[in-house]
Enzyme design. Structure first.
Site, short mmCIF file in Angstrom:
data_model
loop_
_atom_site.label_atom_id
_atom_site.label_comp_id
_atom_site.label_asym_id
_atom_site.label_seq_id
_atom_site.Cartn_x
_atom_site.Cartn_y
_atom_site.Cartn_z
N ASN A 88 44.90 19.12 -11.55
CA ASN A 88 44.35 18.35 -11.61
C ASN A 88 43.07 18.06 -12.68
O ASN A 88 41.89 18.74 -12.73
CB ASN A 88 43.71 17.49 -9.66
N TRP A 89 43.04 17.27 -13.55
CA TRP A 89 42.57 17.81 -15.10
C TRP A 89 41.65 16.35 -14.66
O TRP A 89 40.27 16.53 -15.64
CB TRP A 89 43.46 16.85 -16.92
N LYS A 90 41.32 15.72 -13.94
CA LYS A 90 40.14 15.00 -13.42
C LYS A 90 40.06 14.07 -14.56
O LYS A 90 41.08 13.71 -15.76
CB LYS A 90 39.09 15.49 -13.19
N HIS A 99 41.74 11.81 -3.29
CA HIS A 99 41.12 12.95 -4.21
C HIS A 99 39.17 12.60 -2.97
O HIS A 99 38.63 11.99 -3.23
CB HIS A 99 40.97 13.09 -5.70
N GLU A 151 37.27 12.92 -4.89
CA GLU A 151 35.78 12.17 -5.71
C GLU A 151 36.15 10.74 -5.64
O GLU A 151 35.35 10.17 -5.93
CB GLU A 151 35.94 12.81 -7.33
N GLU A 161 41.27 20.09 0.71
CA GLU A 161 40.40 21.11 -0.25
C GLU A 161 38.81 20.52 0.46
O GLU A 161 38.22 19.07 0.45
CB GLU A 161 40.33 19.21 -1.61
N GLY A 209 34.94 22.14 -7.11
CA GLY A 209 33.93 22.51 -8.95
C GLY A 209 32.49 22.77 -8.44
O GLY A 209 31.83 22.60 -9.37
N SER A 218 37.85 25.29 -6.49
CA SER A 218 37.60 26.45 -7.04
C SER A 218 39.07 27.60 -7.14
O SER A 218 38.44 28.73 -6.50
CB SER A 218 36.97 27.25 -6.55
N GLY A 230 41.42 22.11 -10.04
CA GLY A 230 40.72 21.15 -11.36
C GLY A 230 39.99 21.95 -12.63
O GLY A 230 41.38 22.08 -13.30
N GLY A 231 39.09 23.41 -12.14
CA GLY A 231 38.36 22.99 -13.22
C GLY A 231 39.42 24.52 -14.13
O GLY A 231 39.84 24.43 -15.87
#
Ligand code: PEP
Length: 258
Positions: free
Chosen positions: A9-11, A96, A98, A168, A174, A214, A235-236
């Site tokens: 997930n590149w956000k 998600h 966010e 999640e 993150g 993470s 993500g990251g």
């Protein structure tokens, strides 16, 4: 045997240039279809087409990070399911944390999106997970049940076959804090039992439940090695091939028998 799904997930990250460069590296790292592992990249909307062009011919699937539930029309700023499909997406991340906690999406909104994605012929990656305060208050399972009841509302077994779940925990996204393999397994087992109650045991065994929060090269193998963890939503660490490919490799190793 469920096939691992390793999803990036590149956000709201990358540029067109860096996204295309990352896609080239991913296409090289997952050039051919593999029985045990499926790889997915979810770039921002404006880069779906150029990233998709780089992934073409490789085994890496393309996904969107969200999609609106209405058919194309007067919905300024929104993107319809058929548009992301037209760009080559096979998957859409929905709910998600966010989107739930920053954009204020409710379970009812997420359910409309899940239904739109399924009826558009795509697979939904439905994210669920508790806040730190909810975990500390012993409410994790109740929160998951509420999000599952909402997300799956009105969805038949055959439709539910087009949903992948991503557990999640919000406190792990993150933050660098990862759920322990035992915490992840316990939540995943709970989610699978929910599926068995809502549908049936045989169906629940077929659904892939990803862990997200993470995930990195150094914790991937222990998380993915849990019996009910069928992949990762990353993500990251998905923003660089150097940090994402080792997670794919951890899944390959486990799929090959450890
Ligand atoms: C995510 O974006 O879904 C996620 C889990 O992020 P991170 O891997 O950075 O925690």
């Amino acid at each position: 045997m469920r096939r691992y799904l390793i999803a990036g997930n590149w956000k709201m990250n990358t540029t067109r240039q860096s996204g295309v460069a990352l896609a080239s590296e991913l296409a090289a790292a997952a050039a051919k279809e593999e029985a045990g592992v499926e790889v997915l990249a979810c770039p921002p909307y404006p880069y779906l087409l150029p990233v998709g062009e780089k992934l073409a011919g490789s085994a890496v699937r393309l996904g969107a990070q969200d999609a609106y539930f209405e058919a194309p029309g007067a919905f300024t700023g929104e993107i319809a399911v058929e548009m992301v499909k037209d760009c080559g997406c096979q998957y859409v991340i929905l709910g998600h944390s966010e989107r739930r906690h920053v954009m204020g999406e409710t379970d009812a909104t997420i359910n409309r999106k899940v239904r739109a994605v399924i009826s558009g012929g795509l697979t939904a990656v439905l994210c669920v997970g508790e806040l730190l305060s909810e975990r500390q208050a012993g409410q994790t399972e109740a929160v998951l049940d509420r999000q599952m009841d909402g997300g799956y509302s009105g969805i038949s077994e055959s439709e539910a076959a087009s949903i992948v779940i991503a557990y999640e925990p919000v406190w792990a996204i993150g933050t660098g804090v990862t759920a322990t393999p035992e915490q992840a397994e316990s939540a995943h087992e709970h989610l699978r039992k929910w599926l068995a109650r809502r549908y049936n045991a045989a169906f629940s065994e077929k659904v892939r439940i990803l862990y997200g929060g993470s995930v990195k090269a150094d914790n991937a193998e222990s998380l993915l090695g849990q019996p009910n963890v069928d992949g990762a939503l990353v993500g990251g660490a998905s923003l660089k091939a150097a940090t994402f490919v080792p997670i794919i490799e951890a899944a390959r190793k486990l799929a090959a028998g450890g």
